[in-house]
Structures are given as structure tokens and as C-alpha cells.
Design a protein around this motif. Structure first.
Motif, short mmCIF file in Angstrom:
data_model
loop_
_atom_site.label_atom_id
_atom_site.label_comp_id
_atom_site.label_asym_id
_atom_site.label_seq_id
_atom_site.Cartn_x
_atom_site.Cartn_y
_atom_site.Cartn_z
N LEU A 158 45.45 43.93 48.38
CA LEU A 158 46.48 43.54 47.41
C LEU A 158 47.27 44.79 47.06
N ALA B 186 50.41 46.09 44.77
CA ALA B 186 51.35 45.75 43.70
C ALA B 186 52.74 46.25 44.05
N MET C 144 52.96 40.64 44.08
CA MET C 144 51.86 41.25 44.81
C MET C 144 52.01 40.98 46.31
N THR D 42 44.34 44.48 39.36
CA THR D 42 44.47 44.29 40.81
C THR D 42 43.16 44.59 41.52
#
Length: 347
Positions: A138, A140, A146, A173
Motif C-alpha cells: 500500500l 499513500a 492509496m 497504512t
């Protein structure tokens, strides 16, 4: 019943017709091939071939051309798949070496195959349905956006931007990444898709209530991407060759162009072709009529993938050089198998 010499006459007719695009007569066969018999004897053999519907006269008082049935007998019993030249093998190795990723490799595969054959090249993507998810990342992009990255052990990589209903920081996250990884990594794509699509899939992951909306948004995106991994895909090159070879087709090339545009028909045909003991498959002319492609022939070769077998091949008119096209498909398939095996070993 066709005699042995009759079959050799059929071989000569197929080879000469492919080479010249002109109907082949008995005199031409006597002149070009060392049968050691008269033109009258060759005419008798041709009459027998015509009775068996292996050749046909396209015009009155013309030579003969192979029928689809004749091409089938040629491919099954008479054709010898010729090895590629050293130059052709080097071209394959050079063209396919050091691809950036799987998409680049598949694009190079069809480009080199159409260059070798002068036909439309087709390649099924490796199947990722049984591949294992090895990593989820993931990234950001913003507090409410995302990038989701999924990686499989078969070389499949998916990247998708997910809009988020809440703002997340780095700690959030990290928590979501760990929770999602526990749900799908180390599992086959098909199993991961089932786990994440089950009712309450996101809720089964223990996390802070305020992160649940973001978690649900991410699992929705991941579910869609896993579904894409399970879809069959086809990559093609050389569609322009159909226009250049339009005179080789007995009828319209529009069904072929439509099949190229839609892909579904070609995927089904490629999947249903029956291979021989060498992993080679040929579907000729009227054999493709159920798919709306009775004007075309397709030759293909299996290649090995971490998730099973897939196929690479070419499509063109029935008047094609089957031995050379089969040899090219086989050589490209073998090199593709080796690259994917080496990539899998490296992982």
C-alpha cells in the motif's frame, strides 16, 4: 484409397501452391519434383486426390489447389516441422531477452512471432488463477488516495489506485497492510478472491473501527484486481498483415478483424484446440466455422507457465506455410517457457 505416391503428390501441390499462389498442374509437378513418372500418371494421382476431396480445381481447365481437408492431411501426415535457422533462433533470443515485466515480455513475444511468420501473432497470458499472492503493498499517494500493488509468484503484478473515505497516516497504512497481508498472502489467487469476497470479509480483520471504511474500500479494489488475475487475456500483433494478404482469403476478412477486436472468440478457439504429443495444435479453415472464422487457419504451441499451460501461435489464411509457422510457434514457446521458469526460480 490414396496411394503413397498420391500423398507425395498432395505434398507437392500444397508446397507449390503455398509458394506460388498459383493452382498446380501435373506438368508443373513433373518439372519441379523428381517423381520419375509421366504427367499422365500424375494426373491419375490428382484425379484420385480430387475424388477424396483433398484437392479441387478453382477454375475450369486449371491446376488444382488443396482443400481444407487436404491441408489437414498434409499437416497430420506429411508436414515436417523444420527447425529454425541459427539467425532466427538468435533473433528470438535477442528480442525476448531482458523484458521489463510480463506485459513487456508478452508484447515482445507476439512482435517477434509476427516478424518470423508474416501472420497475425496470438499469445495467451499465463494463467494466474492458481498462482500465489506473494506480496501486497500500500503506497499513500495522498491522505485519501492509496496505490494498491499485488504481486504473484507467477509474475503477475497489479497496480490500482483506491479512493479512501477517510484520511490515513503512515501508522494507519501499516496496520491496514499487515491486516490485508494476513488475509491473502501465501494463498492462491482463486482462494484469496474467495476469502476477500465472502460476506464480512473485511470485518473479519480485526482493526480499529475508524479504519473499517478504508479497509472495506481497499478490499473492494483488491477483489476486483484478483478477478482480473483470473480472467483469460490475449495479446496480439500483426493485424495489418490481414490487409496485405486479403487476396489469400476466399471470402471476407471482416470476421477475422472482428475477432481480433473482441478477443473472446479467439481466446475460446485457442483454448479448445487439441494439441499433439509435441504440444502443437492446428485448426484449419472450415474447422473454425463454429467460431465464425472459417476463412482462417491457426497454428499454436503450448508453453509452460507457473500456473499451468498457455498457448502462443499465429492466425492467417489457409494457404500458409504450416511447417515453418509451427516451427516458429514452437521455438518462441520454448524460449518463453524458459524465461518464465527462470523468472519463477529467481523469485
Amino acid at each position: 484409397m490414396v496411394t503413397e505416391r498420391g500423398l507425395e503428390v498432395l505434398r507437392a501441390i500444397v508446397q507449390d501452391y503455398v509458394a506460388t499462389h498459383e493452382p498446380v498442374g501435373s506438368r508443373a509437378i513433373v518439372e519441379r519434383h523428381a517423381f520419375g513418372v509421366s504427367a499422365a500418371t500424375i494426373r491419375n494421382d490428382m484425379a484420385q486426390l480430387e475424388d477424396e476431396e483433398l484437392i479441387v480445381a478453382p477454375h475450369t481447365s486449371s491446376g488444382r489447389v488443396p482443400t481444407d481437408k487436404g491441408y489437414r492431411v498434409f499437416v497430420d501426415h506429411l508436414a515436417q516441422v523444420r527447425p529454425l535457422s541459427a539467425g532466427q533462433r538468435n533473433a528470438i533470443e535477442t528480442f525476448l531477452s531482458d523484458p521489463a515485466d510480463l506485459d513487456d515480455l508478452m508484447a515482445r513475444t507476439v512482435r517477434v512471432l509476427t516478424r518470423l511468420t508474416g501472420q497475425v501473432a496470438l499469445a495467451q497470458y499465463p494463467s494466474f488463477a492458481q498462482a500465489n499472492i506473494t506480496h501486497i503493498e500500500l503506497v499513500a499517494l495522498a491522505s485519501d488516495r492509496m496505490l494498491v500493488v499485488l504481486v504473484t509468484d507467477a509474475g503477475g503484478v497489479s497496480q490500482r489506485i483506491a479512493p479512501l473515505p477517510v484520511d490515513l497516516d503512515e501508522a494507519d497504512t501499516a496496520v491496514l497492510r499487515a491486516r490485508l497481508a494476513s488475509l491473502i498472502t501465501g494463498r492462491a489467487v482463486s482462494e484469496a478472491a474467495e476469502r476477500i469476497q465472502q460476506p464480512g470479509g473485511a470485518e473479519r480483520i480485526t482493526t480499529a473501527p475508524r479504519l473499517q471504511p478504508a479497509l472495506q474500500a481497499l478490499t473492494g479494489v483488491i477483489s476486483e484486481e484478483l478477478a482480473e488475475f483470473r480472467h483469460e487475456r490475449l495479446v496480439m500483433a500483426g493485424a495489418a498483415t490481414l490487409a496485405r494478404r486479403e487476396q489469400d482469403f476466399r471470402g471476407s476478412i471482416h470476421p477475422l478483424l472482428e475477432a481480433i477486436e473482441e478477443q473472446v472468440t479467439l481466446l475460446r478457439l485457442m483454448s479448445e484446440m487439441v494439441t499433439d504429443e509435441h504440444g502443437l495444435a492446428t485448426s484449419i479453415g472450415t474447422e473454425n466455422a463454429p467460431f465464425g472464422l472459417g476463412e482462417a487457419s491457426i497454428v499454436a504451441s503450448n508453453y509452460a507457465t507457473p500456473g499451468g499451460m498457455a498457448r502462443v501461435g499465429v492466425m492467417g489464411p489457409t494457404r500458409m506455410d504450416y511447417p515453418s509457422n509451427l516451427a516458429a510457434a514452437r521455438a518462441v514457446a520454448r524460449y518463453l517457457s524458459r524465461l518464465l521458469e527462470e523468472d519463477g526460480a529467481a523469485r
